[in-house]
Scaffold this motif. Structure first.
Motif, PDB file in Angstrom:
ATOM      1  N   ALA A 197      -2.093 -13.297  -2.559  1.00 35.49           N
ATOM      2  CA  ALA A 197      -2.743 -12.848  -1.697  1.00 35.49           C
ATOM      3  C   ALA A 197      -2.059 -10.782  -1.940  1.00 35.49           C
ATOM      4  CB  ALA A 197      -2.865 -13.075  -0.475  1.00 35.49           C
ATOM      5  N   CYS A 198      -2.825  -9.954  -1.699  1.00 39.20           N
ATOM      6  CA  CYS A 198      -2.608  -8.310  -1.304  1.00 39.20           C
ATOM      7  C   CYS A 198      -1.628  -8.373  -0.630  1.00 39.20           C
ATOM      8  CB  CYS A 198      -3.472  -7.402  -1.846  1.00 39.20           C
ATOM      9  SG  CYS A 198      -4.456  -7.730  -3.941  1.00 39.20           S
ATOM     10  N   ALA A 199      -0.593  -7.994  -0.314  1.00 40.41           N
ATOM     11  CA  ALA A 199      -0.091  -7.183   1.454  1.00 40.41           C
ATOM     12  C   ALA A 199      -0.589  -5.988   0.907  1.00 40.41           C
ATOM     13  CB  ALA A 199       1.449  -7.021   0.672  1.00 40.41           C
ATOM     14  N   PRO A 200      -1.123  -5.253   2.794  1.00 39.07           N
ATOM     15  CA  PRO A 200      -1.912  -4.359   2.871  1.00 39.07           C
ATOM     16  C   PRO A 200      -0.848  -3.208   2.835  1.00 39.07           C
ATOM     17  CG  PRO A 200      -1.385  -5.575   5.035  1.00 39.07           C
ATOM     18  CD  PRO A 200      -0.959  -6.256   3.592  1.00 39.07           C
ATOM     19  N   VAL A 201      -1.441  -1.925   2.585  1.00 39.68           N
ATOM     20  CA  VAL A 201      -0.331  -0.866   2.488  1.00 39.68           C
ATOM     21  C   VAL A 201      -1.642   0.298   3.054  1.00 39.68           C
ATOM     22  CG1 VAL A 201       0.001   1.179   1.401  1.00 39.68           C
ATOM     23  CG2 VAL A 201       0.016  -1.515   0.409  1.00 39.68           C
TER      24      VAL A 201
ATOM     25  N   PRO B 168       9.115   0.523  -6.762  1.00 42.36           N
ATOM     26  CA  PRO B 168       8.094  -0.422  -7.302  1.00 42.36           C
ATOM     27  C   PRO B 168       7.558  -2.335  -6.690  1.00 42.36           C
ATOM     28  CG  PRO B 168      10.523  -0.380  -8.362  1.00 42.36           C
ATOM     29  CD  PRO B 168      10.445   0.113  -6.780  1.00 42.36           C
ATOM     30  N   ALA B 169       7.900  -2.019  -6.412  1.00 43.68           N
ATOM     31  CA  ALA B 169       7.156  -3.512  -5.144  1.00 43.68           C
ATOM     32  C   ALA B 169       5.926  -2.070  -4.004  1.00 43.68           C
ATOM     33  CB  ALA B 169       8.650  -3.832  -3.951  1.00 43.68           C
ATOM     34  N   ALA B 170       6.015  -1.588  -3.907  1.00 43.76           N
ATOM     35  CA  ALA B 170       4.939  -0.640  -3.709  1.00 43.76           C
ATOM     36  C   ALA B 170       3.860  -0.730  -4.296  1.00 43.76           C
ATOM     37  CB  ALA B 170       5.841   0.308  -2.837  1.00 43.76           C
TER      38      ALA B 170
ATOM     39  N   LEU C   3      -3.701  -4.140  -5.006  1.00 43.18           N
ATOM     40  CA  LEU C   3      -5.495  -4.032  -3.893  1.00 43.18           C
ATOM     41  C   LEU C   3      -6.437  -2.985  -4.678  1.00 43.18           C
ATOM     42  CD1 LEU C   3      -3.320  -2.262  -1.126  1.00 43.18           C
ATOM     43  CD2 LEU C   3      -4.927  -4.345  -0.993  1.00 43.18           C
ATOM     44  N   ALA C   4      -6.025  -2.564  -5.752  1.00 46.66           N
ATOM     45  CA  ALA C   4      -6.787  -1.675  -6.293  1.00 46.66           C
ATOM     46  C   ALA C   4      -7.711  -2.931  -8.097  1.00 46.66           C
ATOM     47  CB  ALA C   4      -5.921  -0.601  -7.900  1.00 46.66           C
TER      48      ALA C   4
ATOM     49  N   ARG D 172       7.625   5.104   8.975  1.00 45.85           N
ATOM     50  CA  ARG D 172       6.279   4.324   8.294  1.00 45.85           C
ATOM     51  C   ARG D 172       6.343   3.895   7.001  1.00 45.85           C
ATOM     52  NH1 ARG D 172       3.098   9.883   9.011  1.00 45.85           N
ATOM     53  NH2 ARG D 172       1.270   8.164   8.891  1.00 45.85           N
ATOM     54  N   ARG D 173       5.948   2.749   6.528  1.00 42.73           N
ATOM     55  CA  ARG D 173       4.932   2.720   5.353  1.00 42.73           C
ATOM     56  C   ARG D 173       3.780   3.467   5.054  1.00 42.73           C
ATOM     57  NH1 ARG D 173       9.283  -0.617   3.902  1.00 42.73           N
ATOM     58  NH2 ARG D 173      10.758  -0.714   4.928  1.00 42.73           N
ATOM     59  N   GLY D 174       3.425   3.372   4.360  1.00 43.42           N
ATOM     60  CA  GLY D 174       1.807   3.814   3.717  1.00 43.42           C
ATOM     61  C   GLY D 174       1.773   4.693   2.643  1.00 43.42           C
TER      62      GLY D 174
END
Length: 263
Positions: A15-19, A45-47, A54-55, A231-233
């Motif tokens: 599963a992909c982690a949401p960004v 690298p994790a982000a 997601l891509a 904030r992250r994203g």
């Protein structure tokens, strides 16, 4: 409707982690998504791996990485190897790459990113890796090497050979910009050699912390916070000089040390 095989592959993939904010990246007109980082953090690298995951939900992806072009055969063997431990040995055995000579690209976090990419590929995702640092020696009589131009040529050749693939690029920030910085000696960054409409370039923004890299000495060094808080994203906010289209905010940075080796 997707086929039963495609549905099975999607189910098998991790599963992909949401960004947050990543929906801005999946515009069909964007052929290149460039993420410019400071080497040596655990978070960048994790982000990036999260964005690649997601891509892949949108279609096939080529992850363009800042490693010597001669490592391509090693990359291919690594991705094809079904055993994680054997794959790790393959990657670390390359004699001249960053996992031997550390500048932050040979970190534990980078290795974890590679292993995640291999797991996605093994689960059925259409993911390829591209080693994209060319050998661009400085020629007598020239004031600069043409490394950035040669990088762009590698990216372009891969994109033209497989136009259906989204190019997800992970490099040092100096190569991911879309304009020449004042005072820079490298000329136009690699990402600036493409039409700006086809490239979305993000600067990895950390809220302070540390990165493992080599300045006066090699080791954990402080990271300057950019004022985005924790904030992250993805944050689309073009800089005044047009160098980047926005940020990949990762919160406080943690230094990621070089991979431990047995040889």
């Amino acid at each position: 409707m997707i086929s039963l095989l495609a549905a099975a592959l999607l189910t098998a993939q991790p599963a992909c982690a949401p960004v947050r904010g990543s929906e801005a990246l999946w515009n069909e007109d964007l052929r290149f998504i460039a993420v410019g980082e400071m080497h040596g953090t655990a978070e960048a690298p994790a982000a990036f791996a999260d964005l690649v995951c997601l891509a892949l939900e949108k279609g096939p992806v080529t992850a363009v990485l800042e490693y010597p072009a001669p490592m391509q055969a090693t990359f291919d063997a690594f991705m094809a190897e079904p055993d994680a431990d054997a794959a790790r040995v393959l990657l670390l055995a390359y004699p001249h790459g960053p996992f031997r000579y550390h500048d932050g690209r040979g970190s534990e976090a980078m290795l974890a990113m590679f292993q995640r990419f291999r797991a996605l590929h093994q689960a059925g995702a259409d993911l390829k890796l591209l080693a994209s640092v060319p050998d661009s020696p400085r020629v007598e009589g020239f004031t600069q090497s043409h490394d950035e131009l040669d990088r762009a040529q590698l990216w372009s050749a891969a994109a033209r050979a497989a136009p259906e693939r989204r190019m997800m690029i992970f490099v040092g920030s100096v190569h991911a910009g879309k304009a020449r910085r004042v005072g820079s000696r490298i000329g136009l960054p690699a990402a600036a050699h493409f039409r700006p409409e086809e490239v979305l370039s993000l600067y990895v923004a950390a809220d302070g912390g540390e990165a493992w890299n080599c300045r006066d000495e090699c080791g954990p060094n402080p990271v300057t916070p950019l004022g985005l808080g924790d904030r992250r994203g993805v944050v689309i906010a073009p800089e005044a000089d047009g160098t980047f289209d926005g940020y990949l905010a990762v919160g406080p940075a943690t230094a990621s040390p070089p991979v431990s080796r047995q040889d």
